[in-house]
Design an enzyme around this catalytic site. Structure first.
Site, PDB file in Angstrom:
ATOM      1  N   ARG A 105       0.811  -1.218   0.000  1.00  0.00           N
ATOM      2  CA  ARG A 105       0.000   0.000   0.000  1.00  0.00           C
ATOM      3  C   ARG A 105       0.847   1.272   0.000  1.00  0.00           C
ATOM      4  NH1 ARG A 105      -2.422  -4.019   2.917  1.00  0.00           N
ATOM      5  NH2 ARG A 105      -4.616  -4.404   2.376  1.00  0.00           N
ATOM      6  N   HIS A 130      -0.929  -2.512  -4.430  1.00  0.00           N
ATOM      7  CA  HIS A 130      -0.319  -3.384  -5.435  1.00  0.00           C
ATOM      8  C   HIS A 130      -0.223  -2.735  -6.815  1.00  0.00           C
ATOM      9  CE1 HIS A 130       0.002  -6.363  -2.472  1.00  0.00           C
ATOM     10  NE2 HIS A 130      -1.158  -6.974  -2.622  1.00  0.00           N
ATOM     11  N   HIS A 204       2.562 -12.867  -5.294  1.00  0.00           N
ATOM     12  CA  HIS A 204       1.428 -12.974  -4.357  1.00  0.00           C
ATOM     13  C   HIS A 204       0.841 -14.386  -4.342  1.00  0.00           C
ATOM     14  CE1 HIS A 204      -2.134 -11.567  -2.135  1.00  0.00           C
ATOM     15  NE2 HIS A 204      -1.501 -10.417  -1.967  1.00  0.00           N
ATOM     16  N   ASP A 276      -2.036  -9.299   8.372  1.00  0.00           N
ATOM     17  CA  ASP A 276      -1.819  -8.641   7.081  1.00  0.00           C
ATOM     18  C   ASP A 276      -0.809  -7.521   7.327  1.00  0.00           C
ATOM     19  OD1 ASP A 276      -1.922  -7.920   4.457  1.00  0.00           O
ATOM     20  OD2 ASP A 276      -3.991  -7.183   4.478  1.00  0.00           O
ATOM     21  N   GLU A 351       4.866 -12.452   1.126  1.00  0.00           N
ATOM     22  CA  GLU A 351       5.399 -11.587   0.073  1.00  0.00           C
ATOM     23  C   GLU A 351       6.716 -10.962   0.527  1.00  0.00           C
ATOM     24  OE1 GLU A 351       1.890  -8.960  -1.241  1.00  0.00           O
ATOM     25  OE2 GLU A 351       1.215 -10.020   0.567  1.00  0.00           O
TER      26      GLU A 351
END
Length: 385
Positions: A105, A130, A204, A276, A351
């Site tokens: 982000r 992304h 991803h 996350d 990631e």
């Protein structure tokens, strides 16, 4: 986007063509449908030893990855769609895709570089995620097989023009997938620009070592070599703090079941509806891309183990960060390659990356790329059983 209609080739319907060498390494190709804009998409199959990987030219997607378990039973361990329609849909959660120009982000979709402020399109509430709504995951890459007698390899190339999704500079990117006889899948990223810009490339892939569609990953163990992470605000943008993981649900320094603490009353878990977040990897170097050979800078970042299948995934990288996403937003509306519905925490995403929103945090490792420099990053996924 609408489904592609009756002309779409589903998985396995086309006869592959390509080159296979005497030692078993092979790189073959078959058609995989056509985008709504009329661009043909290919599926490349890399095989060497025990592992088979299928890669799409659409988004550079890792569609399937098949590897044996402890009993020798071969299974697909990544989430994906059986046909192109799923990937071109607006509902695609980046299954297996290459992410760019900027993974993760950027706050407000805005950053300032060399005194000029750039505004990107917003596609994640108030932020850009992304690379924007038409990021690298939505592009058709040019593919060239580049393997040899021992390694099956595919090079993907993409030119992103100046102003693409609001980013400055024409960015020329190559990503090479390499599969060796020791069940190691390497991803090497390289990029150059003709004007100062910011770059943060990643992949991803959603991993479930018990097998795609087998249910949640709560009992699989995860170890992340990181003593700190970057806490976020309610929109999942880093606050700028580098916080210790000790005493928190974010401490994965020892192998810990993914679901062991995911339901704890922790504000960070509430923000993400699970994990996350970006972990700050413990590196013996600075994760430098400037002037360093990416192979020399590879360090182990994380290990995932499934006790049921016996499979283990070890991730090594040259990057300073690792985003662990626990599949929080899978909601039972998507059907995958094996015909199963995907639900919350049916996979983990790991990631390798520079930190989210780095262009707006001068204290984070820089993601600036200038003319004459080469973005150079490598991540290796090693599977064992």
């Amino acid at each position: 986007m609408a489904a592609l209609g009756a002309g779409l080739l589903a998985t396995g319907l086309a006869s592959p063509a390509g080159a296979t060498d005497d030692d078993g390494a092979s790189t073959t190709v078959e058609p995989f449908g056509t985008t709504p804009e009329g661009t043909s998409v290919e599926r490349w199959t890399l095989a060497n030893g025990e592992m088979t990987v299928r890669v799409l030219t659409y988004g550079g997607v890792i569609q399937t990855l098949e590897v044996p378990d402890a009993d020798g039973e071969v299974g697909n361990v990544v989430l994906g769609f059986p046909d192109l329609a799923g990937y071109v849909s607006d509902d695609d959660p980046y299954f297996g895709a290459l992410i760019g120009r900027y993974g993760n982000r950027i706050a407000g979709g805005r950053f300032t570089l060399d005194g000029t402020t750039y505004q990107l399109p917003l596609n994640d509430g108030p932020n850009t995620l992304h690379g924007g709504p038409q990021g690298f995951d939505d592009q058709v890459w040019q593919a060239t097989p580049v393997g040899d007698d021992d390694v099956a390899a595919l090079r993907l190339e993409l030119v992103s023009p100046d102003g693409d999704q609001g980013f400055p500079g024409t960015l020329t990117t190559t990503v090479t997938y390499s599969l060796d006889a020791d069940s190691r899948l390497s991803i090497h990223y390289a990029a150059t620009t003709d004007a100062p810009t910011v770059v943060n490339l990643t992949n991803h892939t959603y991993w479930n070592l018990a097998g795609e569609g087998s249910g949640d990953v709560y009992d699989q163990t995860l170890q992340i070599h990181a003593g700190a992470y970057t806490p976020v605000d309610e929109t999942l943008i880093p606050t700028g703090e580098i916080a210790p993981v000790a005493g928190t649900p974010f401490d994965f320094r020892e192998p810990t079941a993914v679901g062991a603490r995911i339901r704890e009353d922790d504000q960070q878990l509430l923000y993400g509806q699970g994990y996350d977040h970006n972990w700050v990897l413990d590196r013996t170097d600075d994760g430098a891309r400037e002037g360093s050979d990416s192979e020399d800078a590879l360090e182990e970042a994380a290990v995932v183990h499934d006790p049921g299948s016996g499979r283990t995934l070890t991730i090594s990288t040259t990057e300073p960060g690792l985003q662990f996403y626990s599949g929080n937003f899978l909601d039972g509306t998507l059907v995958g390659t094996g015909g199963h519905v995907y639900r919350q925490s049916d996979a983990v995403v790991l990631e390798t990356q520079h930190f989210p929103d780095s262009p707006n945090h001068p204290d984070f490792p820089s993601t600036v790329l200038r003319p004459g420099e080469v973005y150079d990053s490598t991540t290796v996924f090693a599977l064992a059983h």
